[in-house]
Design a protein around this motif. Structure first.
Motif, PDB file in Angstrom:
ATOM      1  N   SER A  42      -4.225 -37.732 -19.069  1.00 45.01           N
ATOM      2  CA  SER A  42      -4.868 -38.871 -18.406  1.00 45.01           C
ATOM      3  C   SER A  42      -3.843 -39.877 -17.909  1.00 45.01           C
ATOM      4  CB  SER A  42      -5.842 -39.571 -19.358  1.00 45.01           C
ATOM      5  OG  SER A  42      -6.959 -38.777 -19.593  1.00 45.01           O
ATOM      6  N   ALA A  43      -2.764 -40.063 -18.659  1.00 45.13           N
ATOM      7  CA  ALA A  43      -1.737 -41.015 -18.236  1.00 45.13           C
ATOM      8  C   ALA A  43      -1.104 -40.575 -16.918  1.00 45.13           C
ATOM      9  CB  ALA A  43      -0.679 -41.161 -19.319  1.00 45.13           C
ATOM     10  N   ILE A  44      -0.796 -39.284 -16.797  1.00 48.44           N
ATOM     11  CA  ILE A  44      -0.195 -38.769 -15.572  1.00 48.44           C
ATOM     12  C   ILE A  44      -1.207 -38.755 -14.439  1.00 48.44           C
ATOM     13  CG2 ILE A  44       0.878 -36.752 -14.484  1.00 48.44           C
ATOM     14  CD1 ILE A  44       2.686 -38.175 -16.455  1.00 48.44           C
ATOM     15  N   GLU A  45      -2.402 -38.276 -14.718  1.00 49.57           N
ATOM     16  CA  GLU A  45      -3.420 -38.157 -13.667  1.00 49.57           C
ATOM     17  C   GLU A  45      -3.805 -39.514 -13.098  1.00 49.57           C
ATOM     18  OE1 GLU A  45      -7.013 -38.093 -11.530  1.00 49.57           O
ATOM     19  OE2 GLU A  45      -6.894 -38.991 -13.529  1.00 49.57           O
ATOM     20  N   SER A  46      -3.981 -40.509 -13.949  1.00 49.13           N
ATOM     21  CA  SER A  46      -4.374 -41.834 -13.468  1.00 49.13           C
ATOM     22  C   SER A  46      -3.267 -42.457 -12.630  1.00 49.13           C
ATOM     23  CB  SER A  46      -4.730 -42.747 -14.641  1.00 49.13           C
ATOM     24  OG  SER A  46      -3.620 -42.949 -15.489  1.00 49.13           O
ATOM     25  N   GLY A  51      -1.712 -43.669  -6.927  1.00 49.51           N
ATOM     26  CA  GLY A  51      -0.717 -43.598  -5.866  1.00 49.51           C
ATOM     27  C   GLY A  51      -1.129 -42.762  -4.669  1.00 49.51           C
ATOM     28  N   PHE A  52      -2.083 -41.840  -4.872  1.00 50.25           N
ATOM     29  CA  PHE A  52      -2.506 -40.937  -3.796  1.00 50.25           C
ATOM     30  C   PHE A  52      -4.036 -40.911  -3.686  1.00 50.25           C
ATOM     31  CE2 PHE A  52       1.510 -39.471  -5.573  1.00 50.25           C
ATOM     32  CZ  PHE A  52       2.309 -39.383  -4.438  1.00 50.25           C
ATOM     33  N   PRO A  53      -4.669 -42.058  -3.473  1.00 49.31           N
ATOM     34  CA  PRO A  53      -6.141 -42.097  -3.473  1.00 49.31           C
ATOM     35  C   PRO A  53      -6.777 -41.294  -2.337  1.00 49.31           C
ATOM     36  CG  PRO A  53      -5.231 -44.191  -2.716  1.00 49.31           C
ATOM     37  CD  PRO A  53      -4.086 -43.400  -3.256  1.00 49.31           C
ATOM     38  N   VAL A  54      -6.148 -41.322  -1.163  1.00 54.95           N
ATOM     39  CA  VAL A  54      -6.734 -40.592  -0.028  1.00 54.95           C
ATOM     40  C   VAL A  54      -6.588 -39.092  -0.241  1.00 54.95           C
ATOM     41  CG1 VAL A  54      -6.672 -40.241   2.469  1.00 54.95           C
ATOM     42  CG2 VAL A  54      -6.272 -42.525   1.521  1.00 54.95           C
ATOM     43  N   LEU A  55      -5.417 -38.671  -0.701  1.00 56.85           N
ATOM     44  CA  LEU A  55      -5.214 -37.245  -0.975  1.00 56.85           C
ATOM     45  C   LEU A  55      -6.209 -36.747  -2.012  1.00 56.85           C
ATOM     46  CD1 LEU A  55      -3.562 -34.660  -0.581  1.00 56.85           C
ATOM     47  CD2 LEU A  55      -1.987 -35.488  -2.346  1.00 56.85           C
ATOM     48  N   TRP A  64      -8.160 -31.378  -6.919  1.00 53.89           N
ATOM     49  CA  TRP A  64      -7.199 -32.404  -7.311  1.00 53.89           C
ATOM     50  C   TRP A  64      -6.698 -32.167  -8.737  1.00 53.89           C
ATOM     51  CZ3 TRP A  64      -3.903 -36.134  -6.129  1.00 53.89           C
ATOM     52  CH2 TRP A  64      -3.569 -37.096  -7.101  1.00 53.89           C
ATOM     53  N   HIS A  65      -7.605 -31.906  -9.660  1.00 49.90           N
ATOM     54  CA  HIS A  65      -7.207 -31.708 -11.052  1.00 49.90           C
ATOM     55  C   HIS A  65      -6.428 -30.402 -11.235  1.00 49.90           C
ATOM     56  CE1 HIS A  65      -8.887 -35.188 -13.110  1.00 49.90           C
ATOM     57  NE2 HIS A  65      -9.921 -35.112 -12.286  1.00 49.90           N
ATOM     58  N   VAL A  66      -6.773 -29.390 -10.468  1.00 45.55           N
ATOM     59  CA  VAL A  66      -5.993 -28.152 -10.517  1.00 45.55           C
ATOM     60  C   VAL A  66      -4.542 -28.433 -10.113  1.00 45.55           C
ATOM     61  CG1 VAL A  66      -5.637 -25.910  -9.400  1.00 45.55           C
ATOM     62  CG2 VAL A  66      -7.922 -26.578 -10.156  1.00 45.55           C
ATOM     63  N   ARG A  67      -4.390 -29.216  -9.044  1.00 44.30           N
ATOM     64  CA  ARG A  67      -3.051 -29.514  -8.555  1.00 44.30           C
ATOM     65  C   ARG A  67      -2.278 -30.378  -9.551  1.00 44.30           C
ATOM     66  NH1 ARG A  67      -0.823 -26.586  -7.138  1.00 44.30           N
ATOM     67  NH2 ARG A  67      -2.266 -25.929  -5.488  1.00 44.30           N
ATOM     68  N   VAL A  68      -2.937 -31.400 -10.098  1.00 44.17           N
ATOM     69  CA  VAL A  68      -2.250 -32.285 -11.044  1.00 44.17           C
ATOM     70  C   VAL A  68      -1.870 -31.524 -12.310  1.00 44.17           C
ATOM     71  CG1 VAL A  68      -2.464 -34.346 -12.496  1.00 44.17           C
ATOM     72  CG2 VAL A  68      -3.340 -34.375 -10.155  1.00 44.17           C
ATOM     73  N   PHE A  82       7.413 -44.431 -14.823  1.00 50.40           N
ATOM     74  CA  PHE A  82       6.121 -44.136 -14.217  1.00 50.40           C
ATOM     75  C   PHE A  82       6.130 -44.443 -12.718  1.00 50.40           C
ATOM     76  CE2 PHE A  82       4.202 -43.614 -18.370  1.00 50.40           C
ATOM     77  CZ  PHE A  82       3.128 -42.779 -18.098  1.00 50.40           C
ATOM     78  N   THR A  83       6.892 -45.465 -12.299  1.00 51.14           N
ATOM     79  CA  THR A  83       6.921 -45.831 -10.885  1.00 51.14           C
ATOM     80  C   THR A  83       7.571 -44.757 -10.016  1.00 51.14           C
ATOM     81  OG1 THR A  83       8.972 -47.056 -11.316  1.00 51.14           O
ATOM     82  CG2 THR A  83       6.915 -48.312 -11.324  1.00 51.14           C
TER      83      THR A  83
END
Length: 234
Positions: A42-46, A51-55, A64-68, A82-83
């Protein structure tokens, strides 16, 4: 003892990154492992979703979750910040078979927006009142001149292009005084003028615009008035 602890830590880390392929170390309660798995992912996904809301919207939740998850499991990041995860994600996309042909460029565009918003970069020494034809025009440290094959600033859930446009998308992306990141389309002439090195006169002459030096000066002065050009380099 130290080697055993280190191996347990690596075993746990491998399991948290890719639980389907890596069993957990023995002796840890399944309920606790589940909490750790969900917390770390969740930390990475959020962070990426922010950072990539449109994507994320364009790919849809499932893809999206498969890719993350694939990024989380298989990409080896070398930054603890994190930045900088967004930059790592863009780098990851360069090494995979893309889910959509515009995916990498859209991700890069969104990453640039985030970088400019967060940037604390300072402009190098310059003369804010310098002659933009005689001197070298200096782009703001929070401005970028970008070229893409796909119309990245127009892509969204309701507009997913399938055919590559005949002309590239040339963009000026800049953070204004209110810390809002703005974009504008550039003409090929303006894009080349801002991308080149040398004085304003040298750039215009190289572009074959020797008869339009005053028009070129007016264009550069307009960009200085907008804060895109901050002056001439010292």
């Amino acid at each position: 003892m130290a080697d055993t602890l280190r191996e347990q830590q690596f075993t746990l880390a491998r399991h948290l990154r890719d639980p389907a392929a890596n069993p957990p170390p023995p002796g840890i309660e399944a309920r606790r492992l589940k909490v750790y798995r969900e917390l770390f992912y969740s930390a990475i996904e959020s962070q990426l979703a922010g950072g990539f809301p449109v994507l994320r919207q364009c790919l849809g939740e499932a893809l999206w979750h498969v890719r993350v998850r694939d990024f989380y499991a298989n990409y080896r990041s070398h930054t603890p910040l994190f930045t900088e995860i967004g930059e790592a994600f863009v780098d990851y996309l360069q090494g995979i078979e893309l889910d959509a042909p515009w995916q990498l460029e859209l991700a890069h565009y969104e990453w640039v927006e985030a970088q400019l918003y967060l940037s604390d970069a300072q402009d190098p020494p310059h003369d804010p009142c310098g002659d933009l034809l005689q001197g070298e025009p200096l782009l703001s440290s929070v401005a970028r001149v970008l070229a893409y094959q796909w119309p990245v600033e127009r892509i969204g859930p309701g507009h997913l292009p399938e055919q590559l446009p005949e002309v590239p998308t040339l963009l000026l992306v800049c953070r204004d005084a209110a810390f809002k990141v703005q974009f504008a389309r550039l003409s090929p002439l303006a894009y080349q003028l801002l991308s080149m090195q040398g004085s304003g006169r040298e750039r215009l002459l190289a572009l074959g615009a020797e008869g339009g030096l005053e028009q070129g000066r007016a264009m550069l002065e307009g960009l200085r008035g907008q804060g895109v050009i901050v002056g001439t380099r010292l």
